[in-house]
Design an enzyme around this catalytic site. Structure first.
Site, PDB file in Angstrom:
ATOM      1  N   VAL B 130      21.207  64.542  13.363  1.00  0.00           N
ATOM      2  CA  VAL B 130      22.567  64.261  12.895  1.00  0.00           C
ATOM      3  C   VAL B 130      23.518  65.351  13.364  1.00  0.00           C
ATOM      4  O   VAL B 130      23.240  66.536  13.192  1.00  0.00           O
ATOM      5  CB  VAL B 130      22.627  64.228  11.352  1.00  0.00           C
ATOM      6  CG1 VAL B 130      24.045  63.914  10.882  1.00  0.00           C
ATOM      7  CG2 VAL B 130      21.651  63.220  10.788  1.00  0.00           C
ATOM      8  N   LYS B 203      22.540  57.901  11.146  1.00  0.00           N
ATOM      9  CA  LYS B 203      22.840  59.286  10.750  1.00  0.00           C
ATOM     10  C   LYS B 203      23.229  59.384   9.279  1.00  0.00           C
ATOM     11  O   LYS B 203      22.817  60.303   8.586  1.00  0.00           O
ATOM     12  CB  LYS B 203      23.934  59.841  11.661  1.00  0.00           C
ATOM     13  CG  LYS B 203      23.431  60.068  13.099  1.00  0.00           C
ATOM     14  CD  LYS B 203      24.582  60.346  14.063  1.00  0.00           C
ATOM     15  CE  LYS B 203      24.058  60.635  15.477  1.00  0.00           C
ATOM     16  NZ  LYS B 203      25.149  60.649  16.475  1.00  0.00           N
TER      17      LYS B 203
END
Lengths: 427, 427
Positions: B130, B203
């Site tokens: 992420v 994410k």
């Protein structure tokens, strides 16, 4: 196993820590598998402990915490470098892990307290010493550790950022902005630590020590505050596409560390330029990660307590796992500190001069004679009383040359009406 | 002790990891006391390994890495959920620690790979999954751990942020912006994962799982991409004081988790509003720390490799200290996911309608009949061909009510000329 916490200092941040422990203790046990319990609180008076419902844990002698064999972690929140230093050193010597938010202590006595932690084999953590609740020391030590950090620049003092924001946006004078900050509780009665830049200097010393793994103390930081900033300068900056911020700056250079705190002109499109009010932000450049920025509340009970308790829980998890402390920050490298006179940058310089023929020529000559090349010159409105403001922006020039040029101009008889205003420019 | 690294996948990020290891290996030993060595690299062809000067470490069979008893840490950078899943599971089963940047794997098979890490007693880290190089998972797990996290909102896809920035600032059409992003290498030939929001959805699933300590998978995320956004919408947003961003949003609510990805109108003074181009930023609100934001390069070889190698060094330090792995992210809580139909928020809705009397009255009645209260209505220029754009902004309304109102309006014979454009508003 229940991990016992001793809290020394029950002011704003200490109160926040008590609140966190009371509100989230059960969640910490569920999520992290650690049970942390407030075992004792120490302060000069019991009023704050009582206000938080923990009067029964109160003592006014910190030795009651240090001598208590049940206590695993001592939180030092009294600040300063005298009693706080004793608390930290004695706690480590007694085999306690220590969490502190004390920037002055870390920026002044780093080596001493780190050596004490090393000798005791205990943890010493200080995440709340910089940036309030903004996670910055953790990321520098972990997520970003694969980088060579090249720059750390931050707005790390909320008081002065609030004042500069008010001056720029509401055209307040320095004095008005300070008075409002004091009324709102953002500035203390004696605001020197904030407005003279010492608070920022301590913080950038700590950040630079970690980012460059090389010891930087507060004495190494060139420090200039915001007391001479006027709305005239802020208006001129605005016209030129800049904002003025009190920046704490640390750059890795080929031959050492450039570390300083001073009012700085930043282009309006810089990430730090839009950080207003009491917010803090820290901008980090690493050789692989590129630009990153960390933003948040730099002060206040909750934010700082969040950082303190983050460290407490880190240690508690290690105690629970039976794992030795993190390596302390040893500052392996010994990089020299570059004196500011040896640095080169751009400068904004405002002179209030006699409004008469020949003045500009004399100033131009003084700059030229000292190797300072001028990028732009601008008159900012005659004052009608024989005085006029003249604003120069230099090309990149050596600080010592700029100082010589200013000295030469200041020495010209009858020319200047006030101390020149000098603001360094960061591109 | 030398810690041996096996790298599976030698594309952009893998190449960055090789570069970091080559450039900083000596610095890691000096600063951290860990010696990390690249022992083997695996890919389909040896070209990239050779380009980075490590052709002699090449293999095209990842089992050569998993079966090598000398290798301590396996880096998985091939992406996807098929072979990558096998690499991760087999590496853990073989007693290797694993570092991955694989968001799809983590967002889809979290429980399986976490259980495998638990069973093996080894570390599984995924900081690069992420936000590229932005430290966010580390801070959520450590510096901010004393907080109850209430919101995580981010611009976590650089491709779409680049496109929306170009559309807003240079008045490009969606198609032009996509074409330019493809030319510059920011978008792939098949851009679906980016423009349809799936990348962002993976994410935010990972971020929500960590922030709330409750499992969220990609299937739980309501996901809408930017393919229907037009410059008309961006202009209207601008006029109303908003920008449009593809936001990944996760809120903790009293009765569950609100998690979604969609184009979102944000007030221009929101911290995320000024994040332009390919940059990413993640905004986190905790109950004590207040607002924080993390900003940086969300993609690119260096940024992602910085995050991967940060994890590798974390594990290497633990191996060097003989310390067990960090607790895995167990997602202790089991919070329900709130379906988007049950959420209430403000909506921007643009209809292209027949420019004739009575139209507005019919639409107003449809909103009123479905309990949707209108904050503002604005006509955006008659098209001169009997059509006109009408833009509504609602007060806070229930998503299911808004959908009913739109269905009712769409069913009115001869009224609409195109699918309405719906953008949720976040204050």
């Amino acid at each position: 196993m229940t991990i016992q916490i001793g809290l020394v200092g029950t002011g704003t941040v200490g109160g926040g820590c008590i609140d966190i422990l009371q509100k989230h203790r059960e969640a910490f046990e569920r999520h992290l598998g650690v049970d942390v319990e407030l075992a004792r609180v120490c302060s000069l008076s019991s009023a704050e402990a009582e206000a938080h419902g923990v009067g029964y844990l109160f003592t006014d002698d910190y030795h009651d915490i240090i001598d208590d064999p049940q206590i695993d972690i001592v939180i030092e929140l009294i600040g300063g470098t005298t009693i706080a230093r004793s608390v930290v050193l004695e706690a480590l010597a007694a085999g306690k892990n220590v969490v502190t938010a004390n920037k002055a202590l870390m920026a002044t006595h780093w080596r001493e307290v780190m050596d004490a932690a090393d000798a005791s084999g205990k943890d010493l953590m200080f995440g709340a010493s910089v940036g309030g609740g903004i996670p910055i020391i953790g990321p520098l030590r972990h997520s970003l550790i694969a980088n060579q950090i090249d720059s750390v620049m931050g707005i790390v003092n909320g008081t002065t950022n609030y004042m500069l924001t008010k001056m720029a946006e509401e055209n307040m004078s320095y004095e008005e902005a300070l008075a409002e900050a004091q009324v709102k509780g953002f500035a203390e009665a004696n605001p020197s630590a904030d407005v003279d830049g010492y608070d920022s200097a301590a913080k950038i010393a700590i950040l630079a020590s970690i980012a460059f793994d090389s010891l930087v103390t507060i004495e190494d930081v060139y420090t200039k505050g915001i007391t001479s900033i006027t709305t005239t300068d802020l208006d001129a900056a605005d016209d030129m596409g800049y904002v003025v911020k009190l920046l704490a700056i640390a750059h890795r250079m080929e031959d050492g560390i450039d570390v300083r705190v001073h009012p700085t002109m930043l282009p309006k499109d810089h990430q730090l330029a839009s950080v207003g009010g009491v917010f803090n932000a820290i901008y980090v450049v690493g050789d692989f990660v590129g630009e990153t920025m960390f933003f948040g509340e730099g002060a206040g009970a909750g934010a700082a307590a969040s950082a303190v308790m983050g460290d407490v829980l880190d240690i508690a998890e290690r105690l629970e796992q039976g794992v030795p402390p993190k390596e302390t920050h040893l500052c392996t490298d010994q990089l020299p500190i570059r004196r500011i006179e040896t640095l080169s940058m751009k400068y904004y310089i405002r002179f209030t001069v006699a409004d008469k023929p020949g003045v500009l020529a004399k100033m131009a000559a003084a700059f030229a004679d000292n190797n300072v090349s001028i990028h732009s010159m601008m008159q900012r409105g005659a004052k009608g009383d024989g005085r006029v403001d003249v604003v120069y922006v230099t090309h990149v020039a050596l600080e010592s040359d700029v100082r010589s040029a200013i000295d030469h101009i200041s020495a010209i008889d009858g020319l200047l009406f006030a101390e020149p205003s000098v603001i360094r420019v960061e591109e």
